[in-house]
Design a protein around this motif. Structure first.
Motif, PDB file in Angstrom:
ATOM      1  N   LEU A  75       6.234  -8.420  -9.575  1.00 46.85           N
ATOM      2  CA  LEU A  75       5.597  -8.417  -8.250  1.00 46.85           C
ATOM      3  C   LEU A  75       6.157  -7.301  -7.371  1.00 46.85           C
ATOM      4  CD1 LEU A  75       3.528 -10.127  -6.621  1.00 46.85           C
ATOM      5  CD2 LEU A  75       5.481 -11.376  -5.686  1.00 46.85           C
ATOM      6  N   ILE A  76       7.480  -7.162  -7.352  1.00 47.23           N
ATOM      7  CA  ILE A  76       8.109  -6.131  -6.513  1.00 47.23           C
ATOM      8  C   ILE A  76       7.749  -4.739  -7.023  1.00 47.23           C
ATOM      9  CG2 ILE A  76      10.323  -5.127  -5.826  1.00 47.23           C
ATOM     10  CD1 ILE A  76      11.442  -8.018  -5.793  1.00 47.23           C
ATOM     11  N   SER A  77       7.775  -4.550  -8.345  1.00 43.98           N
ATOM     12  CA  SER A  77       7.440  -3.241  -8.920  1.00 43.98           C
ATOM     13  C   SER A  77       6.009  -2.839  -8.592  1.00 43.98           C
ATOM     14  CB  SER A  77       7.628  -3.270 -10.438  1.00 43.98           C
ATOM     15  OG  SER A  77       8.964  -3.565 -10.775  1.00 43.98           O
ATOM     16  N   LEU A  78       5.076  -3.789  -8.751  1.00 44.83           N
ATOM     17  CA  LEU A  78       3.671  -3.506  -8.445  1.00 44.83           C
ATOM     18  C   LEU A  78       3.489  -3.170  -6.969  1.00 44.83           C
ATOM     19  CD1 LEU A  78       1.772  -6.221 -10.540  1.00 44.83           C
ATOM     20  CD2 LEU A  78       1.725  -3.747 -10.881  1.00 44.83           C
ATOM     21  N   ASN A  79       4.154  -3.921  -6.091  1.00 46.90           N
ATOM     22  CA  ASN A  79       4.040  -3.651  -4.652  1.00 46.90           C
ATOM     23  C   ASN A  79       4.588  -2.284  -4.290  1.00 46.90           C
ATOM     24  OD1 ASN A  79       2.984  -5.925  -2.793  1.00 46.90           O
ATOM     25  ND2 ASN A  79       4.179  -7.026  -4.300  1.00 46.90           N
ATOM     26  N   VAL A  80       5.721  -1.914  -4.866  1.00 48.50           N
ATOM     27  CA  VAL A  80       6.311  -0.599  -4.584  1.00 48.50           C
ATOM     28  C   VAL A  80       5.385   0.515  -5.054  1.00 48.50           C
ATOM     29  CG1 VAL A  80       8.195   0.968  -5.188  1.00 48.50           C
ATOM     30  CG2 VAL A  80       8.698  -1.402  -4.575  1.00 48.50           C
ATOM     31  N   ILE A  81       4.843   0.370  -6.268  1.00 46.26           N
ATOM     32  CA  ILE A  81       3.938   1.400  -6.818  1.00 46.26           C
ATOM     33  C   ILE A  81       2.677   1.520  -5.966  1.00 46.26           C
ATOM     34  CG2 ILE A  81       2.457   1.987  -8.781  1.00 46.26           C
ATOM     35  CD1 ILE A  81       4.610   0.648 -10.574  1.00 46.26           C
ATOM     36  N   ILE A  82       2.075   0.365  -5.634  1.00 48.92           N
ATOM     37  CA  ILE A  82       0.825   0.375  -4.856  1.00 48.92           C
ATOM     38  C   ILE A  82       1.056   0.936  -3.458  1.00 48.92           C
ATOM     39  CG2 ILE A  82      -0.912  -1.101  -3.768  1.00 48.92           C
ATOM     40  CD1 ILE A  82      -0.646  -2.950  -6.242  1.00 48.92           C
ATOM     41  N   LEU A  83       2.115   0.484  -2.778  1.00 48.55           N
ATOM     42  CA  LEU A  83       2.381   0.950  -1.413  1.00 48.55           C
ATOM     43  C   LEU A  83       2.707   2.433  -1.383  1.00 48.55           C
ATOM     44  CD1 LEU A  83       4.453  -2.028   0.049  1.00 48.55           C
ATOM     45  CD2 LEU A  83       2.152  -1.322   0.708  1.00 48.55           C
ATOM     46  N   THR A  84       3.510   2.895  -2.357  1.00 46.57           N
ATOM     47  CA  THR A  84       3.857   4.319  -2.423  1.00 46.57           C
ATOM     48  C   THR A  84       2.605   5.166  -2.643  1.00 46.57           C
ATOM     49  OG1 THR A  84       6.008   3.738  -3.380  1.00 46.57           O
ATOM     50  CG2 THR A  84       5.307   6.026  -3.574  1.00 46.57           C
ATOM     51  N   SER A  85       1.758   4.713  -3.559  1.00 41.39           N
ATOM     52  CA  SER A  85       0.514   5.452  -3.844  1.00 41.39           C
ATOM     53  C   SER A  85      -0.405   5.453  -2.630  1.00 41.39           C
ATOM     54  CB  SER A  85      -0.209   4.827  -5.038  1.00 41.39           C
ATOM     55  OG  SER A  85       0.611   4.840  -6.178  1.00 41.39           O
ATOM     56  N   LEU A  86      -0.522   4.312  -1.961  1.00 42.15           N
ATOM     57  CA  LEU A  86      -1.396   4.215  -0.798  1.00 42.15           C
ATOM     58  C   LEU A  86      -0.932   5.119   0.329  1.00 42.15           C
ATOM     59  CD1 LEU A  86      -2.297   0.411  -0.505  1.00 42.15           C
ATOM     60  CD2 LEU A  86      -3.866   2.302  -0.880  1.00 42.15           C
ATOM     61  N   VAL A  87       0.369   5.101   0.612  1.00 38.79           N
ATOM     62  CA  VAL A  87       0.902   5.950   1.692  1.00 38.79           C
ATOM     63  C   VAL A  87       0.682   7.416   1.364  1.00 38.79           C
ATOM     64  CG1 VAL A  87       3.016   6.691   2.852  1.00 38.79           C
ATOM     65  CG2 VAL A  87       2.591   4.262   2.495  1.00 38.79           C
ATOM     66  N   SER A  88       0.953   7.789   0.098  1.00 38.46           N
ATOM     67  CA  SER A  88       0.754   9.180  -0.321  1.00 38.46           C
ATOM     68  C   SER A  88      -0.709   9.593  -0.196  1.00 38.46           C
ATOM     69  CB  SER A  88       1.235   9.345  -1.763  1.00 38.46           C
ATOM     70  OG  SER A  88       0.962  10.640  -2.237  1.00 38.46           O
ATOM     71  N   GLU A  89      -1.616   8.719  -0.682  1.00 40.23           N
ATOM     72  CA  GLU A  89      -3.042   9.019  -0.611  1.00 40.23           C
ATOM     73  C   GLU A  89      -3.531   9.068   0.834  1.00 40.23           C
ATOM     74  OE1 GLU A  89      -5.531   9.380  -3.254  1.00 40.23           O
ATOM     75  OE2 GLU A  89      -3.697   9.901  -4.295  1.00 40.23           O
ATOM     76  N   LEU A  90      -3.021   8.173   1.673  1.00 40.73           N
ATOM     77  CA  LEU A  90      -3.429   8.146   3.081  1.00 40.73           C
ATOM     78  C   LEU A  90      -3.001   9.417   3.807  1.00 40.73           C
ATOM     79  CD1 LEU A  90      -2.766   4.451   4.189  1.00 40.73           C
ATOM     80  CD2 LEU A  90      -4.948   5.663   4.264  1.00 40.73           C
ATOM     81  N   ILE A  91      -1.777   9.853   3.545  1.00 40.67           N
ATOM     82  CA  ILE A  91      -1.300  11.094   4.178  1.00 40.67           C
ATOM     83  C   ILE A  91      -2.168  12.268   3.739  1.00 40.67           C
ATOM     84  CG2 ILE A  91       0.620  12.730   4.254  1.00 40.67           C
ATOM     85  CD1 ILE A  91       2.512  10.296   4.102  1.00 40.67           C
ATOM     86  N   GLY A  92      -2.479  12.325   2.424  1.00 42.13           N
ATOM     87  CA  GLY A  92      -3.362  13.382   1.929  1.00 42.13           C
ATOM     88  C   GLY A  92      -4.747  13.313   2.557  1.00 42.13           C
ATOM     89  N   LEU A  93      -5.270  12.103   2.715  1.00 40.50           N
ATOM     90  CA  LEU A  93      -6.591  11.926   3.321  1.00 40.50           C
ATOM     91  C   LEU A  93      -6.595  12.364   4.776  1.00 40.50           C
ATOM     92  CD1 LEU A  93      -9.488  10.816   3.173  1.00 40.50           C
ATOM     93  CD2 LEU A  93      -8.559   8.555   3.749  1.00 40.50           C
ATOM     94  N   ILE A  94      -5.563  11.980   5.514  1.00 36.42           N
ATOM     95  CA  ILE A  94      -5.480  12.360   6.935  1.00 36.42           C
ATOM     96  C   ILE A  94      -5.380  13.874   7.086  1.00 36.42           C
ATOM     97  CG2 ILE A  94      -4.059  12.199   9.015  1.00 36.42           C
ATOM     98  CD1 ILE A  94      -5.727   9.717   8.396  1.00 36.42           C
ATOM     99  N   LYS A  95      -4.577  14.512   6.235  1.00 35.74           N
ATOM    100  CA  LYS A  95      -4.467  15.977   6.291  1.00 35.74           C
ATOM    101  C   LYS A  95      -5.812  16.633   6.002  1.00 35.74           C
ATOM    102  CE  LYS A  95       0.447  16.394   5.102  1.00 35.74           C
ATOM    103  NZ  LYS A  95       1.420  16.853   4.077  1.00 35.74           N
TER     104      LYS A  95
END
Length: 352
Positions: A75-95
């Motif tokens: 559960l923790i591993s999946l949450n870390v992977i998903i949150l990291t990917s989402l934040v990275s993708e969101l920053i790229g999208l905003i830019k």
């Protein structure tokens, strides 16, 4: 007449008790969250833990530790992977959005100017035209400022979330320990009735507990299925229209779908406007049509799925959703839906 009066009194008592319980539960959730999560996780881990005890002949405490540790690690591993990917993708999208608006600012300005000129040439009351122009200008300014400031907002929100790390860590530790004890308890019990927790209780109390457990399970599974359908429809549509960051945007739409009416438009409408502003009219109009399809499908399937899984009349589901939105948004929907659920349970066991 007396029977009607007694029933109304029981309904009034039920409503008051339910409202007080609902308020107390959510107002104290900050303090009880580890135990609530632990109960849910323990019920999930009951079957695999019993399998290890009965088939692999492990002791109950060893099986409970293994299942708890594997579950939390995953559960923790999946949450870390998903949150990291989402934040990275969101920053790229905003830019990307910021760059798009900066590069096309003159085109956007010309578009609004031509729209204003078109409105001026229409034979409409000048006060109405003036109101429309002011609103268009206001909305355009808000959208541009929101997009430009979104990058710093994400950073600020990330820092705010990091401030909760000590609390989150404490919740995780307490939840893990409590889950172990609850898992050990339920995995060594032959049944999942209230009799395992409170001895010498009445049959009616056991029946109520079993109905509550079954309907709550059906409720959460039904909502997960509805969100999954929203994600699938959105992801397929965005892929067809070649929308950048289609995966992360589809996940966001599925999560935001928990916010009725206003959730999905936060993603769909800016995407459509962005494509139209870039003169990609087919994709822009296609995204709006896709939103309409997803919205209509969701409105059709939600009452049917909820009513079939919970055994509740579809009109009651629709009424609880509509009234809940009007009263208090998402919290209002939760309040009204569970009000209907518990009413149906108590009616089945002849309490109401």
């Amino acid at each position: 007449m007396q029977n009607i009066q007694q029933r109304l009194e029981r309904l009034a008592i039920f409503f008051v008790i339910y409202t007080l319980f609902f308020y107390l539960f959510f107002s104290t959730l900050k303090y009880t969250l580890p135990f609530v999560l632990a109960i849910i996780f323990a019920l999930i881990l009951r079957s695999p833990t019993k399998f290890m005890i009965e088939k692999l002949k492990l002791k109950s405490w060893i099986a409970s530790i293994l299942s708890t540790l594997v579950f939390f690690s995953t559960l923790i591993s999946l949450n870390v992977i998903i949150l990291t990917s989402l934040v990275s993708e969101l920053i790229g999208l905003i830019k990307y959005l910021q760059k798009l608006i900066t590069n096309n600012s003159s085109d956007i300005y010309n578009y609004f100017m031509s729209l204003q000129n078109y409105l001026n040439n229409l034979n409409i009351d000048p006060t109405i035209v003036d109101t429309i122009q002011r609103n268009l200008s206001s909305y355009a300014t808000k959208v541009i400022n929101l997009t430009i400031g979104a990058g710093s907002s994400i950073v600020q929100e990330t820092l705010t979330i990091l401030g909760y790390v000590p609390y989150i860590g404490m919740v995780v530790i307490f939840t893990l320990i409590t889950t172990y004890f609850f898992t050990k308890k339920v995995s060594t019990s032959n049944t999942l009735t209230l009799a395992n927790v409170i001895p010498n209780n009445s049959d009616k109390l056991i029946t109520i507990f079993n109905h509550v457990r079954k309907m709550l399970k059906n409720y959460f599974l039904s909502y997960l299925f509805i969100i999954f359908i929203t994600f699938i429809f959105t992801f397929i549509g965005f892929t067809i229209f070649k929308v950048q960051y289609s995966l992360v945007l589809s996940i966001l739409c599925a999560v935001l779908d928990l916010l009725p009416v206003v959730g999905m438009p936060i993603i769909y409408f800016p995407l459509a406007l962005m494509n139209i502003a870039s003169k990609n009219y087919i994709n822009g109009i296609g995204i709006l049509i896709l939103y309409a399809i997803v919205f209509v499908v969701r409105q059709i399937i939600e009452p049917k799925i909820m009513s079939s899984s919970l055994g509740i009349n579809p009109l009651a589901v629709l009424a609880s959703i509509f009234i809940g939105i009007q009263v208090a948004g998402i919290s209002g929907i939760i309040f009204c839906m569970f009000l209907v659920v518990f009413y149906e349970i108590l009616k089945k066991v002849d309490v109401l």
